[in-house]
Design a protein around this motif. Structure first.
Motif, PDB file in Angstrom:
ATOM      1  N   THR A  74      -1.146 -17.311  -1.490  1.00 24.31           N
ATOM      2  CA  THR A  74      -1.966 -16.988  -0.323  1.00 24.31           C
ATOM      3  C   THR A  74      -1.551 -15.619   0.202  1.00 24.31           C
ATOM      4  N   LYS A  75      -2.386 -15.065   1.054  1.00 24.38           N
ATOM      5  CA  LYS A  75      -2.068 -13.765   1.632  1.00 24.38           C
ATOM      6  C   LYS A  75      -0.752 -13.819   2.394  1.00 24.38           C
ATOM      7  N   GLN A  76      -0.589 -14.924   3.075  1.00 22.10           N
ATOM      8  CA  GLN A  76       0.629 -15.055   3.878  1.00 22.10           C
ATOM      9  C   GLN A  76       1.867 -15.113   2.981  1.00 22.10           C
ATOM     10  N   GLN A  77       1.742 -15.851   1.908  1.00 22.66           N
ATOM     11  CA  GLN A  77       2.859 -15.923   0.968  1.00 22.66           C
ATOM     12  C   GLN A  77       3.155 -14.544   0.384  1.00 22.66           C
ATOM     13  N   SER A  78       2.105 -13.851   0.004  1.00 22.67           N
ATOM     14  CA  SER A  78       2.298 -12.507  -0.568  1.00 22.67           C
ATOM     15  C   SER A  78       2.953 -11.577   0.438  1.00 22.67           C
ATOM     16  N   ARG A  79       2.500 -11.699   1.681  1.00 23.02           N
ATOM     17  CA  ARG A  79       3.046 -10.802   2.698  1.00 23.02           C
ATOM     18  C   ARG A  79       4.540 -11.047   2.892  1.00 23.02           C
ATOM     19  N   LEU A  80       4.878 -12.319   2.954  1.00 21.12           N
ATOM     20  CA  LEU A  80       6.288 -12.650   3.149  1.00 21.12           C
ATOM     21  C   LEU A  80       7.136 -12.194   1.958  1.00 21.12           C
ATOM     22  N   LEU A  81       6.596 -12.383   0.789  1.00 19.59           N
ATOM     23  CA  LEU A  81       7.319 -11.945  -0.410  1.00 19.59           C
ATOM     24  C   LEU A  81       7.494 -10.421  -0.404  1.00 19.59           C
ATOM     25  N   GLU A  82       6.448  -9.735  -0.027  1.00 27.52           N
ATOM     26  CA  GLU A  82       6.548  -8.278   0.036  1.00 27.52           C
ATOM     27  C   GLU A  82       7.587  -7.846   1.060  1.00 27.52           C
ATOM     28  N   SER A  84      10.180  -9.484   2.034  1.00 23.53           N
ATOM     29  CA  SER A  84      11.519  -9.695   1.514  1.00 23.53           C
ATOM     30  C   SER A  84      11.856  -8.745   0.400  1.00 23.53           C
ATOM     31  N   PHE A  85      10.850  -8.370  -0.367  1.00 25.34           N
ATOM     32  CA  PHE A  85      11.104  -7.412  -1.439  1.00 25.34           C
ATOM     33  C   PHE A  85      11.503  -6.057  -0.862  1.00 25.34           C
ATOM     34  N   ARG A  86      10.883  -5.693   0.244  1.00 26.71           N
ATOM     35  CA  ARG A  86      11.231  -4.415   0.862  1.00 26.71           C
ATOM     36  C   ARG A  86      12.679  -4.421   1.328  1.00 26.71           C
ATOM     37  N   GLN A  87      13.118  -5.577   1.784  1.00 27.05           N
ATOM     38  CA  GLN A  87      14.503  -5.658   2.240  1.00 27.05           C
ATOM     39  C   GLN A  87      15.473  -5.661   1.062  1.00 27.05           C
ATOM     40  N   GLN A  95      19.300 -16.915  -1.155  1.00 29.48           N
ATOM     41  CA  GLN A  95      18.087 -16.272  -0.628  1.00 29.48           C
ATOM     42  C   GLN A  95      16.844 -16.808  -1.334  1.00 29.48           C
ATOM     43  N   LYS A  96      16.981 -17.000  -2.631  1.00 32.39           N
ATOM     44  CA  LYS A  96      15.860 -17.499  -3.409  1.00 32.39           C
ATOM     45  C   LYS A  96      15.443 -18.891  -2.923  1.00 32.39           C
ATOM     46  N   GLU A  97      16.440 -19.710  -2.725  1.00 29.45           N
ATOM     47  CA  GLU A  97      16.189 -21.083  -2.276  1.00 29.45           C
ATOM     48  C   GLU A  97      15.526 -21.081  -0.894  1.00 29.45           C
ATOM     49  N   THR A  98      16.080 -20.279  -0.021  1.00 32.78           N
ATOM     50  CA  THR A  98      15.546 -20.211   1.344  1.00 32.78           C
ATOM     51  C   THR A  98      14.102 -19.719   1.356  1.00 32.78           C
ATOM     52  N   LEU A  99      13.889 -18.668   0.625  1.00 27.60           N
ATOM     53  CA  LEU A  99      12.546 -18.100   0.578  1.00 27.60           C
ATOM     54  C   LEU A  99      11.561 -19.087  -0.043  1.00 27.60           C
ATOM     55  N   ALA A 100      12.004 -19.753  -1.062  1.00 23.41           N
ATOM     56  CA  ALA A 100      11.135 -20.737  -1.718  1.00 23.41           C
ATOM     57  C   ALA A 100      10.763 -21.858  -0.746  1.00 23.41           C
ATOM     58  N   MET A 101      11.728 -22.307   0.022  1.00 24.75           N
ATOM     59  CA  MET A 101      11.455 -23.354   1.012  1.00 24.75           C
ATOM     60  C   MET A 101      10.455 -22.847   2.044  1.00 24.75           C
ATOM     61  N   LYS A 104       7.135 -22.645   0.525  1.00 25.76           N
ATOM     62  CA  LYS A 104       6.693 -23.894  -0.120  1.00 25.76           C
ATOM     63  C   LYS A 104       6.365 -23.665  -1.601  1.00 25.76           C
ATOM     64  N   LEU A 105       7.234 -22.908  -2.199  1.00 28.10           N
ATOM     65  CA  LEU A 105       7.118 -22.666  -3.635  1.00 28.10           C
ATOM     66  C   LEU A 105       8.393 -23.133  -4.298  1.00 28.10           C
ATOM     67  N   LYS A 106       8.361 -23.169  -5.612  1.00 26.62           N
ATOM     68  CA  LYS A 106       9.587 -23.468  -6.336  1.00 26.62           C
ATOM     69  C   LYS A 106      10.426 -22.193  -6.431  1.00 26.62           C
ATOM     70  N   PRO A 107      11.739 -22.352  -6.409  1.00 25.78           N
ATOM     71  CA  PRO A 107      12.600 -21.177  -6.550  1.00 25.78           C
ATOM     72  C   PRO A 107      12.261 -20.356  -7.792  1.00 25.78           C
ATOM     73  N   ARG A 108      11.916 -21.064  -8.835  1.00 24.59           N
ATOM     74  CA  ARG A 108      11.554 -20.375 -10.073  1.00 24.59           C
ATOM     75  C   ARG A 108      10.339 -19.459  -9.858  1.00 24.59           C
ATOM     76  N   GLN A 109       9.387 -19.908  -9.063  1.00 23.78           N
ATOM     77  CA  GLN A 109       8.204 -19.095  -8.812  1.00 23.78           C
ATOM     78  C   GLN A 109       8.555 -17.851  -8.000  1.00 23.78           C
ATOM     79  N   VAL A 110       9.458 -18.030  -7.064  1.00 24.15           N
ATOM     80  CA  VAL A 110       9.921 -16.882  -6.280  1.00 24.15           C
ATOM     81  C   VAL A 110      10.635 -15.887  -7.198  1.00 24.15           C
ATOM     82  N   GLU A 111      11.450 -16.444  -8.043  1.00 21.23           N
ATOM     83  CA  GLU A 111      12.191 -15.601  -8.978  1.00 21.23           C
ATOM     84  C   GLU A 111      11.244 -14.809  -9.883  1.00 21.23           C
ATOM     85  N   VAL A 112      10.262 -15.494 -10.407  1.00 20.15           N
ATOM     86  CA  VAL A 112       9.283 -14.844 -11.277  1.00 20.15           C
ATOM     87  C   VAL A 112       8.522 -13.761 -10.511  1.00 20.15           C
ATOM     88  N   TRP A 113       8.160 -14.078  -9.280  1.00 20.09           N
ATOM     89  CA  TRP A 113       7.440 -13.085  -8.483  1.00 20.09           C
ATOM     90  C   TRP A 113       8.275 -11.816  -8.328  1.00 20.09           C
TER      91      TRP A 113
END
Length: 212
Positions: A74-82, A84-87, A95-101, A104-113
């Motif tokens: 979702t846009k919101q998910q993308s925004r949050l990921l961006e 965190s990526f900037r940081q 961090q991966k676990e926290t962000l995934a929670m 509401k994604l799997k840590p693996r998905q965050v990692e892949v992103w």
DNA sequence: ATTGGTCTTGTATTTACGTCA
DNA sequence: ACTGACGTAAATACAAGACCA
């Protein structure tokens, strides 16, 4: 490899630009409206939008069933990921676990992103560098052309005798040659003109700035 | 209007390699 | 020195939307 103008509108080099990849760009705005707007927060929370097979190591059913559906953030998910990526361009496991929670994604998905995001950044940077080098090359070629033309002109306007004496010896030398002074062992001149008037200083050529 | 082919984008997987305990 | 776990980059696959004739 081709990068569309829409994606190059959100370039990120070493200068950090607010990341607005894909979902927030002008061109990409339409793409994420459909699937991403369908799920409600509850759907994400309950995992009803989980499109990947239960066994996330294997995207395909063991019995050869239908392949996984593609997850769209979702846009919101993308925004949050961006954000965190900037940081931070990499995540530690915590961090991966926290962000995934949070997402509401799997840590693996965050990692892949993050992996893909890093790859995109690097690609953009490489493209920028390539563009820069191309322009630099073009500029140097122009400068080279100008200088060669100037050399030709200087040779043409040379009215004196076709030979020239060095400052240390009386040996006549052909014009327009590099000469090594036998006494001080230094290159004394490059052209006959230079012998008399000093080094060639092209007036037309200025230091070129390529940035910007 | 719609349809089929192609392109683009974004997510996921695989593979190779480096590091560290 | 060898080994296994782990993380990352790079290459690639693939789904899905965009675009166009």
């Amino acid at each position: 490899m081709a990068v569309s103008p829409t994606s190059s509108a959100c370039l990120e080099l070493t200068i950090s630009v607010p990341g607005t990849f894909a979902s927030s760009g002008e061109g990409g705005a339409m793409r994420d409206l459909d699937i991403n707007q369908v799920p409600s927060e509850e759907e994400w929370a309950t995992g009803s939008m989980e499109l990947i097979e239960e066994d996330d190591q294997n995207p395909y059913n063991n019995d050869g069933g239908p392949p996984r559906k593609k997850l769209r953030l979702t846009k919101q998910q993308s925004r949050l990921l961006e954000e965190s990526f900037r940081q931070n361009h990499t995540l530690n496991p915590k961090q991966k676990e926290t962000l995934a929670m949070e997402l509401k994604l799997k840590p693996r998905q965050v990692e892949v992103w993050f992996q893909n995001r890093r790859a995109r950044s690097k690609l953009k940077q490489t493209e920028m560098e390539c563009e820069y080098l191309k322009r630099w090359f073009g500029s140097l070629s122009e400068q080279n052309k100008r200088l060669q033309k100037e050399v030709e002109e200087l040779r043409a306007i040379k009215v004196g005798p076709p030979t020239v004496m060095t400052s240390h010896s009386c040996e006549p030398l052909p014009a327009s040659t590099l000469t090594m002074c036998p006494q001080c062992e230094r290159v004394t001149t490059t052209t006959a003109q230079a012998n008399f008037a000093g080094p060639i200083r092209p007036t037309a050529s200025k230091p070129t700035t390529l940035a910007g």
